[in-house]
Design a protein around this motif. Structure first.
Motif, PDB file in Angstrom:
ATOM      1  N   TRP A  12       8.587  15.425  40.948  1.00  0.00           N
ATOM      2  CA  TRP A  12       8.267  15.048  42.333  1.00  0.00           C
ATOM      3  C   TRP A  12       6.768  14.932  42.532  1.00  0.00           C
ATOM      4  CZ3 TRP A  12       5.987  17.816  46.487  1.00  0.00           C
ATOM      5  CH2 TRP A  12       6.110  17.202  47.739  1.00  0.00           C
ATOM      6  N   LEU A  13       6.016  15.886  41.889  1.00  0.00           N
ATOM      7  CA  LEU A  13       4.563  15.833  41.992  1.00  0.00           C
ATOM      8  C   LEU A  13       3.994  14.643  41.227  1.00  0.00           C
ATOM      9  CD1 LEU A  13       3.704  19.641  41.562  1.00  0.00           C
ATOM     10  CD2 LEU A  13       3.609  18.292  43.665  1.00  0.00           C
ATOM     11  N   ALA A  14       4.611  14.279  40.101  1.00  0.00           N
ATOM     12  CA  ALA A  14       4.089  13.195  39.275  1.00  0.00           C
ATOM     13  C   ALA A  14       4.454  11.825  39.845  1.00  0.00           C
ATOM     14  CB  ALA A  14       4.605  13.326  37.855  1.00  0.00           C
ATOM     15  N   ASP A  15       5.718  11.661  40.238  1.00  0.00           N
ATOM     16  CA  ASP A  15       6.164  10.351  40.702  1.00  0.00           C
ATOM     17  C   ASP A  15       7.386  10.538  41.586  1.00  0.00           C
ATOM     18  OD1 ASP A  15       6.949   7.764  41.128  1.00  0.00           O
ATOM     19  OD2 ASP A  15       6.858   7.166  39.022  1.00  0.00           O
ATOM     20  N   ILE A  16       7.171  10.423  42.853  1.00  0.00           N
ATOM     21  CA  ILE A  16       8.269  10.707  43.788  1.00  0.00           C
ATOM     22  C   ILE A  16       9.388   9.667  43.681  1.00  0.00           C
ATOM     23  CG2 ILE A  16       7.255   9.385  45.704  1.00  0.00           C
ATOM     24  CD1 ILE A  16       8.269  11.664  47.545  1.00  0.00           C
ATOM     25  N   GLN A  17       9.064   8.447  43.293  1.00  0.00           N
ATOM     26  CA  GLN A  17      10.096   7.429  43.121  1.00  0.00           C
ATOM     27  C   GLN A  17      10.987   7.753  41.927  1.00  0.00           C
ATOM     28  OE1 GLN A  17      10.772   4.951  45.153  1.00  0.00           O
ATOM     29  NE2 GLN A  17       9.064   5.472  46.530  1.00  0.00           N
ATOM     30  N   ALA A  18      10.342   8.214  40.839  1.00  0.00           N
ATOM     31  CA  ALA A  18      11.124   8.632  39.672  1.00  0.00           C
ATOM     32  C   ALA A  18      11.977   9.861  39.997  1.00  0.00           C
ATOM     33  CB  ALA A  18      10.192   8.931  38.492  1.00  0.00           C
ATOM     34  N   PHE A  19      11.452  10.738  40.873  1.00  0.00           N
ATOM     35  CA  PHE A  19      12.206  11.935  41.288  1.00  0.00           C
ATOM     36  C   PHE A  19      13.523  11.534  41.940  1.00  0.00           C
ATOM     37  CE2 PHE A  19      13.265  14.734  44.848  1.00  0.00           C
ATOM     38  CZ  PHE A  19      13.533  15.921  44.174  1.00  0.00           C
ATOM     39  N   TYR A  20      13.458  10.598  42.895  1.00  0.00           N
ATOM     40  CA  TYR A  20      14.666  10.189  43.609  1.00  0.00           C
ATOM     41  C   TYR A  20      15.672   9.486  42.696  1.00  0.00           C
ATOM     42  CZ  TYR A  20      12.499  11.370  48.061  1.00  0.00           C
ATOM     43  OH  TYR A  20      11.922  12.033  49.097  1.00  0.00           O
ATOM     44  N   SER A  21      15.191   8.774  41.710  1.00  0.00           N
ATOM     45  CA  SER A  21      16.097   8.015  40.853  1.00  0.00           C
ATOM     46  C   SER A  21      16.676   8.823  39.697  1.00  0.00           C
ATOM     47  CB  SER A  21      15.368   6.784  40.285  1.00  0.00           C
ATOM     48  OG  SER A  21      14.234   7.198  39.528  1.00  0.00           O
ATOM     49  N   LEU A  22      15.947   9.836  39.233  1.00  0.00           N
ATOM     50  CA  LEU A  22      16.380  10.578  38.041  1.00  0.00           C
ATOM     51  C   LEU A  22      16.968  11.959  38.328  1.00  0.00           C
ATOM     52  CD1 LEU A  22      13.411   9.764  35.600  1.00  0.00           C
ATOM     53  CD2 LEU A  22      15.691   8.757  35.634  1.00  0.00           C
ATOM     54  N   MET A  23      16.652  12.545  39.481  1.00  0.00           N
ATOM     55  CA  MET A  23      17.050  13.942  39.717  1.00  0.00           C
ATOM     56  C   MET A  23      18.566  14.128  39.705  1.00  0.00           C
ATOM     57  SD  MET A  23      15.456  16.664  39.835  1.00  0.00           S
ATOM     58  CE  MET A  23      16.643  17.804  39.154  1.00  0.00           C
ATOM     59  N   ALA A  24      19.289  13.246  40.346  1.00  0.00           N
ATOM     60  CA  ALA A  24      20.763  13.365  40.378  1.00  0.00           C
ATOM     61  C   ALA A  24      21.340  13.260  38.965  1.00  0.00           C
ATOM     62  CB  ALA A  24      21.345  12.279  41.273  1.00  0.00           C
ATOM     63  N   PHE A  25      20.764  12.346  38.174  1.00  0.00           N
ATOM     64  CA  PHE A  25      21.233  12.183  36.799  1.00  0.00           C
ATOM     65  C   PHE A  25      20.974  13.443  35.966  1.00  0.00           C
ATOM     66  CE2 PHE A  25      20.128  11.096  32.408  1.00  0.00           C
ATOM     67  CZ  PHE A  25      21.345  10.573  31.979  1.00  0.00           C
ATOM     68  N   ILE A  26      19.806  14.054  36.158  1.00  0.00           N
ATOM     69  CA  ILE A  26      19.445  15.265  35.392  1.00  0.00           C
ATOM     70  C   ILE A  26      20.408  16.413  35.722  1.00  0.00           C
ATOM     71  CG2 ILE A  26      17.675  17.033  35.091  1.00  0.00           C
ATOM     72  CD1 ILE A  26      15.581  14.832  35.496  1.00  0.00           C
ATOM     73  N   ILE A  27      20.668  16.592  37.015  1.00  0.00           N
ATOM     74  CA  ILE A  27      21.570  17.696  37.423  1.00  0.00           C
ATOM     75  C   ILE A  27      22.984  17.437  36.904  1.00  0.00           C
ATOM     76  CG2 ILE A  27      22.657  18.820  39.391  1.00  0.00           C
ATOM     77  CD1 ILE A  27      20.059  18.372  40.940  1.00  0.00           C
ATOM     78  N   LEU A  28      23.446  16.178  37.014  1.00  0.00           N
ATOM     79  CA  LEU A  28      24.786  15.831  36.537  1.00  0.00           C
ATOM     80  C   LEU A  28      24.904  16.021  35.031  1.00  0.00           C
ATOM     81  CD1 LEU A  28      27.575  14.713  37.236  1.00  0.00           C
ATOM     82  CD2 LEU A  28      26.666  12.407  36.866  1.00  0.00           C
ATOM     83  N   ALA A  29      23.867  15.619  34.306  1.00  0.00           N
ATOM     84  CA  ALA A  29      23.870  15.788  32.848  1.00  0.00           C
ATOM     85  C   ALA A  29      23.868  17.262  32.468  1.00  0.00           C
ATOM     86  CB  ALA A  29      22.648  15.078  32.249  1.00  0.00           C
ATOM     87  N   THR A  30      23.142  18.071  33.217  1.00  0.00           N
ATOM     88  CA  THR A  30      23.104  19.515  32.944  1.00  0.00           C
ATOM     89  C   THR A  30      24.487  20.133  33.128  1.00  0.00           C
ATOM     90  OG1 THR A  30      20.798  19.632  33.644  1.00  0.00           O
ATOM     91  CG2 THR A  30      22.063  21.700  33.623  1.00  0.00           C
ATOM     92  N   ILE A  31      25.129  19.797  34.259  1.00  0.00           N
ATOM     93  CA  ILE A  31      26.462  20.361  34.526  1.00  0.00           C
ATOM     94  C   ILE A  31      27.467  19.863  33.481  1.00  0.00           C
ATOM     95  CG2 ILE A  31      28.372  20.375  36.173  1.00  0.00           C
ATOM     96  CD1 ILE A  31      26.289  20.242  38.419  1.00  0.00           C
ATOM     97  N   LEU A  32      27.376  18.573  33.110  1.00  0.00           N
ATOM     98  CA  LEU A  32      28.280  18.031  32.106  1.00  0.00           C
ATOM     99  C   LEU A  32      28.072  18.703  30.749  1.00  0.00           C
ATOM    100  CD1 LEU A  32      30.431  15.945  31.394  1.00  0.00           C
ATOM    101  CD2 LEU A  32      28.579  14.326  30.863  1.00  0.00           C
ATOM    102  N   LEU A  33      26.832  18.930  30.373  1.00  0.00           N
ATOM    103  CA  LEU A  33      26.529  19.596  29.110  1.00  0.00           C
ATOM    104  C   LEU A  33      27.076  21.027  29.104  1.00  0.00           C
ATOM    105  CD1 LEU A  33      25.074  19.708  26.362  1.00  0.00           C
ATOM    106  CD2 LEU A  33      22.998  20.413  27.592  1.00  0.00           C
ATOM    107  N   PHE A  34      26.860  21.707  30.215  1.00  0.00           N
ATOM    108  CA  PHE A  34      27.367  23.091  30.297  1.00  0.00           C
ATOM    109  C   PHE A  34      28.894  23.108  30.229  1.00  0.00           C
ATOM    110  CE2 PHE A  34      28.951  26.744  32.649  1.00  0.00           C
ATOM    111  CZ  PHE A  34      28.278  27.790  32.019  1.00  0.00           C
ATOM    112  N   SER A  35      29.545  22.118  30.886  1.00  0.00           N
ATOM    113  CA  SER A  35      31.006  22.074  30.888  1.00  0.00           C
ATOM    114  C   SER A  35      31.545  21.855  29.481  1.00  0.00           C
ATOM    115  CB  SER A  35      31.493  20.956  31.817  1.00  0.00           C
ATOM    116  OG  SER A  35      31.073  21.194  33.144  1.00  0.00           O
TER     117      SER A  35
END
Length: 342
Positions: A30-53
């Motif tokens: 978010w500090l580096a690039d707020i546009q990248a934050f909005y586009s990638l954050m959901a994917f990162i969280i989803l990938a984390t939960i999928l990996l844990f599952s």
């Protein structure tokens, strides 16, 4: 489901750690690039939960196999089950499993040796008891055929000795059978009236010697039971009535049978010394003799205990009524089973 929940709680801190890392990455993104934050954050969280599952499913499968292997190892700790469990265990667990396997195998060997010794002892006791019955049979034949030639007091003493020895041998046999690994009960329909008369014949000389008045009201009722077990149970009750008869009154033995809504009931009562009310709850305890007179001081306390244990095996209910100085009554309740003779 419970096992999966336990595994989830065990690995939940790792999920929280991953989410914390995701949170830190989100802040930096978010500090580096707020546009990248909005586009990638959901994917990162989803990938984390999928990996844990995925990891969680693999771990659950592994833990389930490990649990099954451990249960098989505990039930049969041979080398094959041990190797299977070792493959599924970590390096830290393997040393403990090897030690556990060695201890369990030693314990199993000891148990097998003990069981062999117990079976040998059971066979010896039964063989000894059956061998002892031979001289008792000879003594019975002597008393039956030569009673008139023997002095009355001498014949009575021999009868008493014979009955006591027979009781002790039967107690030993039934105790061995009850505690043994095999029970050879043979259930059949028994005519209660005929059966009681046969049991009384063994005690007839002692009953006559003590001048017992026998009142018997047993109709032709058929009960479903084992003859040897039932013979032992009833013999213990009659024997106790003879041993603890009251010397101040004419001894009486009342035997009657009747049918209730749910069972056939055989009642055997006497007018002997009875049992103290404080002793009544404990008369079926192993080794309990109570303080009801000098006669019980010489008792072993095994007769009624064995009778109760046999009653459990034969699905018989025993009920006792007694009052000190006014007699003792035992009621034997048999379940009603369809009778082919009715």
């Amino acid at each position: 489901m419970n096992q999966s929940w336990k595994i989830f709680k065990r690995y939940a801190p790792w999920l929280l750690l991953l989410l914390c890392v995701d949170g830190l990455a989100a802040v930096l993104l978010w500090l580096a690039d707020i546009q990248a934050f909005y586009s990638l954050m959901a994917f990162i969280i989803l990938a984390t939960i999928l990996l844990f599952s995925v990891v969680f499913v693999v771990v659950c499968y592994h833990e389930h196999r490990k649990e099954q292997a451990f249960e098989s190892f505990l039930s049969n700790p041979d080398e094959l089950n041990e190797k299977t469990l070792l493959k599924l265990s970590s390096d830290a667990e393997r040393e403990m499993i090897l030690l556990l396997g060695r201890v369990l195998r030693e314990k199993n060997d000891s148990i097998e040796q003990l069981l062999t010794r117990v079976l040998d002892y059971e066979e010896y006791v039964e063989a000894w008891a059956h061998e002892t019955k031979t001289p008792l049979s000879l003594l019975t034949m002597l008393l039956d055929n030569r009673r008139e030639e023997l002095p009355e007091n001498f014949a009575f003493k021999l009868d008493y000795i014979r009955n006591r020895m027979q009781e002790f041998i039967n107690q030993m046999l039934f105790y061995s059978r009850l505690k043994g690994s095999q029970k050879d009960y043979l259930f059949e329909h028994i005519n209660l009236s005929t059966f009681i008369k046969e049991v009384l014949e063994d005690y007839l000389p002692l009953l006559e010697e003590k001048q017992f008045q026998i009142m018997m009201q047993v109709p032709d009722i058929f009960v479903y039971s084992d003859k040897r077990g039932l013979n032992f149970l009833i013999s213990q009750i009659i024997s106790n009535s003879i041993k603890y008869s009251c010397t101040t009154n004419i001894p009486e033995l009342s035997i009657k049978a009747f049918k209730t809504d749910h069972s056939y009931v055989l009642s055997i009562g006497d007018n002997g010394i009875g049992v103290h009310s404080c002793d009544l709850p404990y008369i079926f305890e192993k080794g309990f003799t109570g303080d009801s007179g000098d006669g019980r001081k010489k008792a072993t306390g095994m007769g009624l205990y064995l009778a109760k244990e046999i009653a459990k095996d034969l699905n018989i209910i025993l009920n006792v009524e007694s009052e000190w100085g006014k007699g003792f009554t035992m009621e034997i309740a048999f379940p009603i089973v369809d009778d082919p003779h009715s």
